[in-house]
Design a protein around this motif. Structure first.
Motif: not given
Length: 223
Positions: A150-163
């Protein structure tokens, strides 16, 4: 669940041909590796589990595709769109391919290799199929792998979105409900995974189950 035993499955590839005798150490190493396809780098220690990575990527992509279609279908239904041609055009043309790539790359680069290494570690640390070891594996899966995913996929998604600056708020609002939902889903799945499924097909089995999980996860992280 018999089909998850030693029968030939699409992710296992064709049966091996007979090979000359090798030492027991070498055979043991093959058993742990499970015959998975791998990319080996120049260093002896690098062993990328290609097949688990591809399996996780394809099934993460499947879960995200189902989630996106469902979201667009609900939006069209809410707008009272009933024309089939308009609905089909909307379902296809409005697909968020960048979101799809985010989920697929997460499966290929992170979840597939990470969970493959994790299950190997658990099996080598708790090799005997006793009730105590099974319980420990299920427990460790939930308190270590679950929160990590959960921690990694949330961070991965926000990183891709620049958020990335919004990541703490995302964790605060969505991480705990997602984790609790994951407990209800993954605990029975983990029991089956450790009790019935052989080591070499565990990533594939868990990835198959994760179509439903990825559907939920994709919907949650894309709010």
């Amino acid at each position: 669940m018999a089909t998850l035993g030693n029968g030939g499955l699409w992710w296992q590839g064709p049966p091996r041909r007979h090979r000359p005798f090798r030492s027991s150490k070498s055979e043991s190493s093959d058993a742990v590796d499970g015959g998975e396809s791998a990319l080996r780098g120049p260093g002896r220690g690098f062993n990328f589990p290609l097949k688990p990575a591809l399996t996780a990527a394809s099934l993460a992509l499947t879960g995200d595709t189902i989630a996106q279609i469902r979201e667009r279908w609900k939006r069209l239904d809410k707008a009272n769109v009933r024309d089939k041609d308009v609905m089909m055009k909307s379902l296809v043309s409005e697909h968020d391919w960048l979101r799809a790539v985010r989920m697929a790359s997460y499966g290929f680069l992170l979840y597939g290799p990470g969970s493959y290494a994790w299950y190997q570690y658990l099996d080598s640390s708790l090799p005997k199929p006793t009730f105590t070891n099974l319980s420990l594996k299920v427990l460790l899966n939930q308190i270590v792998l679950g929160p990590s995913v959960i921690a990694v996929v949330f961070a991965w998604n926000n990183l891709w979105q620049g958020k990335l600056e919004q990541l703490p708020a995302k964790y605060q609002n969505d991480a705990l409900p997602t984790l609790l939902y994951g407990f209800r889903f993954w605990i029975p799945v983990s029991v089956l995974n450790f009790w019935v499924v052989p080591l070499q097909t565990r990533v594939a089995f868990m990835s198959t189950c994760s179509i439903f999980w990825n559907f939920y996860l994709s919907s949650t992280i894309s709010k």
